[in-house]
Design a protein around this motif. Sequence first.
Motif, PDB file in Angstrom:
ATOM      1  N   LYS A   1      34.679 -24.879 -34.065  1.00 27.21           N
ATOM      2  CA  LYS A   1      35.864 -26.039 -33.618  1.00 27.21           C
ATOM      3  C   LYS A   1      37.374 -25.331 -34.491  1.00 27.21           C
ATOM      4  O   LYS A   1      37.873 -26.941 -34.937  1.00 27.21           O
ATOM      5  CB  LYS A   1      35.366 -27.674 -34.765  1.00 27.21           C
ATOM      6  CG  LYS A   1      34.282 -28.119 -34.408  1.00 27.21           C
ATOM      7  CD  LYS A   1      33.726 -29.479 -34.811  1.00 27.21           C
ATOM      8  CE  LYS A   1      31.899 -29.817 -35.561  1.00 27.21           C
ATOM      9  NZ  LYS A   1      32.258 -31.176 -35.396  1.00 27.21           N
TER      10      LYS A   1
ATOM     11  N   ASP B   1      39.991 -25.552 -32.760  1.00 24.80           N
ATOM     12  CA  ASP B   1      40.739 -25.853 -31.470  1.00 24.80           C
ATOM     13  C   ASP B   1      41.094 -27.431 -32.539  1.00 24.80           C
ATOM     14  O   ASP B   1      42.154 -27.706 -31.728  1.00 24.80           O
ATOM     15  CB  ASP B   1      39.843 -27.107 -30.661  1.00 24.80           C
ATOM     16  CG  ASP B   1      38.713 -27.178 -30.632  1.00 24.80           C
ATOM     17  OD1 ASP B   1      39.140 -29.106 -30.962  1.00 24.80           O
ATOM     18  OD2 ASP B   1      37.659 -27.074 -31.010  1.00 24.80           O
TER      19      ASP B   1
ATOM     20  N   SER C   1      35.694 -22.321 -30.741  1.00 28.59           N
ATOM     21  CA  SER C   1      35.478 -23.164 -30.258  1.00 28.59           C
ATOM     22  C   SER C   1      34.171 -23.538 -28.763  1.00 28.59           C
ATOM     23  O   SER C   1      34.315 -23.231 -27.673  1.00 28.59           O
ATOM     24  CB  SER C   1      36.542 -24.009 -29.527  1.00 28.59           C
ATOM     25  OG  SER C   1      36.810 -25.314 -29.152  1.00 28.59           O
ATOM     26  N   ALA C   2      33.516 -24.073 -29.667  1.00 27.69           N
ATOM     27  CA  ALA C   2      32.248 -24.185 -28.518  1.00 27.69           C
ATOM     28  C   ALA C   2      32.343 -25.261 -27.441  1.00 27.69           C
ATOM     29  O   ALA C   2      32.325 -24.826 -26.484  1.00 27.69           O
ATOM     30  CB  ALA C   2      30.873 -25.256 -29.021  1.00 27.69           C
ATOM     31  N   VAL C   3      33.744 -26.052 -27.445  1.00 25.27           N
ATOM     32  CA  VAL C   3      33.465 -26.783 -26.838  1.00 25.27           C
ATOM     33  C   VAL C   3      34.841 -26.642 -25.923  1.00 25.27           C
ATOM     34  O   VAL C   3      34.739 -26.522 -24.360  1.00 25.27           O
ATOM     35  CB  VAL C   3      33.847 -28.366 -27.547  1.00 25.27           C
ATOM     36  CG1 VAL C   3      35.682 -29.710 -26.109  1.00 25.27           C
ATOM     37  CG2 VAL C   3      32.936 -29.490 -27.670  1.00 25.27           C
TER      38      VAL C   3
ATOM     39  N   CYS D   1      23.832 -26.956 -38.986  1.00 22.71           N
ATOM     40  CA  CYS D   1      23.471 -28.695 -39.336  1.00 22.71           C
ATOM     41  C   CYS D   1      23.943 -28.903 -38.522  1.00 22.71           C
ATOM     42  O   CYS D   1      24.426 -28.385 -37.919  1.00 22.71           O
ATOM     43  CB  CYS D   1      23.474 -28.517 -41.198  1.00 22.71           C
ATOM     44  SG  CYS D   1      25.113 -29.667 -41.634  1.00 22.71           S
ATOM     45  N   THR D   2      23.370 -30.287 -38.920  1.00 20.64           N
ATOM     46  CA  THR D   2      23.755 -31.789 -37.586  1.00 20.64           C
ATOM     47  C   THR D   2      25.234 -30.993 -37.567  1.00 20.64           C
ATOM     48  O   THR D   2      25.512 -31.250 -38.841  1.00 20.64           O
ATOM     49  CB  THR D   2      22.949 -32.418 -37.541  1.00 20.64           C
ATOM     50  OG1 THR D   2      23.024 -33.297 -38.656  1.00 20.64           O
ATOM     51  CG2 THR D   2      21.486 -32.247 -37.231  1.00 20.64           C
ATOM     52  N   ASN D   3      25.466 -31.671 -36.634  1.00 24.14           N
ATOM     53  CA  ASN D   3      26.544 -32.311 -36.100  1.00 24.14           C
ATOM     54  C   ASN D   3      27.732 -31.168 -35.951  1.00 24.14           C
ATOM     55  O   ASN D   3      29.150 -30.958 -36.196  1.00 24.14           O
ATOM     56  CB  ASN D   3      27.689 -33.072 -36.913  1.00 24.14           C
ATOM     57  CG  ASN D   3      28.586 -34.346 -36.311  1.00 24.14           C
ATOM     58  OD1 ASN D   3      27.912 -34.610 -35.072  1.00 24.14           O
ATOM     59  ND2 ASN D   3      28.941 -34.907 -36.544  1.00 24.14           N
ATOM     60  N   VAL D   4      27.128 -29.439 -36.308  1.00 23.43           N
ATOM     61  CA  VAL D   4      28.199 -28.838 -36.188  1.00 23.43           C
ATOM     62  C   VAL D   4      28.766 -28.248 -34.874  1.00 23.43           C
ATOM     63  O   VAL D   4      29.536 -26.957 -34.771  1.00 23.43           O
ATOM     64  CB  VAL D   4      27.501 -26.979 -37.834  1.00 23.43           C
ATOM     65  CG1 VAL D   4      27.638 -27.427 -38.707  1.00 23.43           C
ATOM     66  CG2 VAL D   4      26.389 -27.000 -36.574  1.00 23.43           C
ATOM     67  N   GLY D   5      27.747 -28.773 -33.938  1.00 23.34           N
ATOM     68  CA  GLY D   5      28.435 -28.169 -32.683  1.00 23.34           C
ATOM     69  C   GLY D   5      27.490 -27.074 -31.935  1.00 23.34           C
ATOM     70  O   GLY D   5      27.734 -26.609 -31.057  1.00 23.34           O
ATOM     71  N   LYS D   6      26.347 -27.238 -32.311  1.00 19.61           N
ATOM     72  CA  LYS D   6      25.216 -26.102 -32.761  1.00 19.61           C
ATOM     73  C   LYS D   6      24.844 -25.897 -30.864  1.00 19.61           C
ATOM     74  O   LYS D   6      24.396 -25.144 -30.093  1.00 19.61           O
ATOM     75  CB  LYS D   6      23.671 -26.259 -33.069  1.00 19.61           C
ATOM     76  CG  LYS D   6      23.208 -24.810 -33.902  1.00 19.61           C
ATOM     77  CD  LYS D   6      22.419 -24.786 -34.465  1.00 19.61           C
ATOM     78  CE  LYS D   6      21.565 -25.469 -34.241  1.00 19.61           C
ATOM     79  NZ  LYS D   6      20.672 -26.366 -33.853  1.00 19.61           N
ATOM     80  N   SER D   7      24.137 -27.909 -30.326  1.00 19.91           N
ATOM     81  CA  SER D   7      23.776 -27.577 -29.173  1.00 19.91           C
ATOM     82  C   SER D   7      24.899 -27.122 -28.298  1.00 19.91           C
ATOM     83  O   SER D   7      24.786 -26.622 -27.395  1.00 19.91           O
ATOM     84  CB  SER D   7      24.027 -29.062 -28.806  1.00 19.91           C
ATOM     85  OG  SER D   7      22.830 -29.684 -30.179  1.00 19.91           O
TER      86      SER D   7
ATOM     87  N   LYS E   1      39.024 -34.952 -32.746  1.00 22.67           N
ATOM     88  CA  LYS E   1      38.493 -34.602 -31.345  1.00 22.67           C
ATOM     89  C   LYS E   1      39.909 -33.790 -30.848  1.00 22.67           C
ATOM     90  O   LYS E   1      39.230 -33.126 -30.467  1.00 22.67           O
ATOM     91  CB  LYS E   1      38.641 -35.588 -30.258  1.00 22.67           C
ATOM     92  CG  LYS E   1      37.334 -36.676 -31.076  1.00 22.67           C
ATOM     93  CD  LYS E   1      36.039 -36.970 -30.250  1.00 22.67           C
ATOM     94  CE  LYS E   1      35.760 -37.104 -30.069  1.00 22.67           C
ATOM     95  NZ  LYS E   1      35.532 -38.083 -31.521  1.00 22.67           N
TER      96      LYS E   1
HETATM   97  P1  GDP Z   1      24.684 -30.584 -33.478  1.00 20.26           P
HETATM   98  O1  GDP Z   1      24.235 -31.934 -33.981  1.00 20.26           O
HETATM   99  O2  GDP Z   1      25.266 -29.140 -34.346  1.00 20.26           O
HETATM  100  O3  GDP Z   1      23.827 -29.960 -32.110  1.00 20.26           O
HETATM  101  O4  GDP Z   1      26.286 -30.408 -32.701  1.00 20.26           O
HETATM  102  P2  GDP Z   1      26.386 -31.146 -31.250  1.00 20.26           P
HETATM  103  O5  GDP Z   1      26.534 -29.458 -30.272  1.00 20.26           O
HETATM  104  O6  GDP Z   1      25.896 -32.738 -31.214  1.00 20.26           O
HETATM  105  O7  GDP Z   1      28.244 -31.414 -31.601  1.00 20.26           O
HETATM  106  C1  GDP Z   1      28.870 -32.506 -32.695  1.00 20.26           C
HETATM  107  C2  GDP Z   1      30.017 -33.012 -32.677  1.00 20.26           C
HETATM  108  O8  GDP Z   1      31.401 -31.879 -32.348  1.00 20.26           O
HETATM  109  C3  GDP Z   1      29.888 -33.674 -31.227  1.00 20.26           C
HETATM  110  O9  GDP Z   1      31.008 -35.040 -30.606  1.00 20.26           O
HETATM  111  C4  GDP Z   1      31.002 -32.093 -30.228  1.00 20.26           C
HETATM  112  O10 GDP Z   1      31.196 -32.695 -28.867  1.00 20.26           O
HETATM  113  C5  GDP Z   1      31.919 -32.262 -31.911  1.00 20.26           C
HETATM  114  N1  GDP Z   1      31.747 -30.316 -30.760  1.00 20.26           N
HETATM  115  C6  GDP Z   1      31.360 -29.734 -30.887  1.00 20.26           C
HETATM  116  N2  GDP Z   1      31.705 -28.372 -30.282  1.00 20.26           N
HETATM  117  C7  GDP Z   1      33.330 -28.561 -31.158  1.00 20.26           C
HETATM  118  C8  GDP Z   1      34.465 -27.647 -30.519  1.00 20.26           C
HETATM  119  O11 GDP Z   1      34.372 -26.815 -30.411  1.00 20.26           O
HETATM  120  N3  GDP Z   1      35.201 -28.279 -31.301  1.00 20.26           N
HETATM  121  C9  GDP Z   1      35.019 -29.889 -31.383  1.00 20.26           C
HETATM  122  N4  GDP Z   1      36.646 -30.220 -31.546  1.00 20.26           N
HETATM  123  N5  GDP Z   1      34.459 -30.673 -31.602  1.00 20.26           N
HETATM  124  C10 GDP Z   1      33.555 -30.381 -30.914  1.00 20.26           C
END
Ligand code: GDP
Length: 369
Positions: free
Chosen positions: A107, A109, A142-144, A170-176, A243
């Motif tokens: 993240k 970004d 930035s995975a997104v 952990c959840t929400n780090v953007g692992k998926s 965001k």
């Molecule tokens: P997981 O629970 O670790 O698998 O996380 P998710 O991939 O589901 O992402 C969790 C939230 O973080 C979502 O709202 C994603 O859109 C957001 N997110 C994931 N990667 C990034 C990134 O590189 N930048 C930003 N700004 N948000 C991200």
Amino acid sequence: VEQQIRCIGCGALIQSEDETKPGYAPKSVLEKEKEEVICQRCFRLKHYNEVQDVALTDDDFSKILHRIGQSEALVVKIVDIFDFNGSWLPGLHRFVANNPILLVGNKVDLLPKSVKYPKLIHWMKQSASDLGLKPIDICLVSAVKGIGMAKVMEAIEKYRFGKDVYVVGCTNVGKSTFINRIIQEATGKGNVITTSYFPGTTLDMIEIPLDDGAAIYDTPGIINHHQMAHFVDKKDLKIITPKREIHPKVYQLNEQQTLFFGGLARLDYIKGGRRSFVCYFSNELLIHRTKLEKADALYANQLGELLSPPRKHYIDQFPPLEAHTFTIKERKTDIVFSGLGWVTCNEPGAQVVAYAPKGVDILIRKSLI
Ligand code: GDP
């Protein structure tokens, strides 16, 4: 008769109650399919080559970590750079003892464009070291947005020495999101994503095959209960989760002034002369300044109204704010509200009281920016 049905993909018990838990399948699917039921996660994996994160219990997670510790592999640990401490996974390095850990800050970004990557990497290295971890290397992504993905994949290739790779976070780090990017970039023809059985846990791991017979394993995300995310509803979570690039807001405060961050957190500036406080929060979160003497009454009257999130309909369930007192001793110090944001204090000597809901961590760290 309620029967125990298992997913034909991963073997998890099928349930329709909680989308974030293993084995979730919508009721509509269960009504149609009586025998061969596949959970939503396996469905997406099979049809879209896309992983969906589900949360794992602490117990299952420690079993997985143990297994990683017993194998020779590279561990890729993902943290959310916006919530570095909250997304840290404290016990990891003890479990995976001898395996190298590649630390990935996701993240990027969200941080102001002025932030220089080398400085950020240096900060992460120092913070990791303070937390007892010496990563083999550090990457920012930035995975997104797809920033830094080629570099991180190079680093994975370099440090895995032909061995398997485990991605943890952990959840929400953007692992998926991260894993889905890797799948997009790594899957040539003939590569098939599968799940692989993990003994003793409720969930299997996603296995992304690599050319030399090794694989990248996506481990399920672990829930961190100290994050602000657990205290707000879905709609408010959208407001507090940044965001886009964060625009820091600077407040010149006099002694005895208070800042409210929505109704979720509060900072009282007690003593230290007029000075500036730089606030890094989601651009959508409203910051409200008032006099300290009026702050309690304002909170009592305006929670859920002027001071929102939390929105009015659940302020009854929202935990009371708890006070943490700090004296800022070093220049460039962050006061961090776990999972919500932070306030940077540039000069030492300020006395502050920071408030967050009971259960949410507040900590002081060397400034990230
Ligand atoms: P997981 O629970 O670790 O698998 O996380 P998710 O991939 O589901 O992402 C969790 C939230 O973080 C979502 O709202 C994603 O859109 C957001 N997110 C994931 N990667 C990034 C990134 O590189 N930048 C930003 N700004 N948000 C991200």
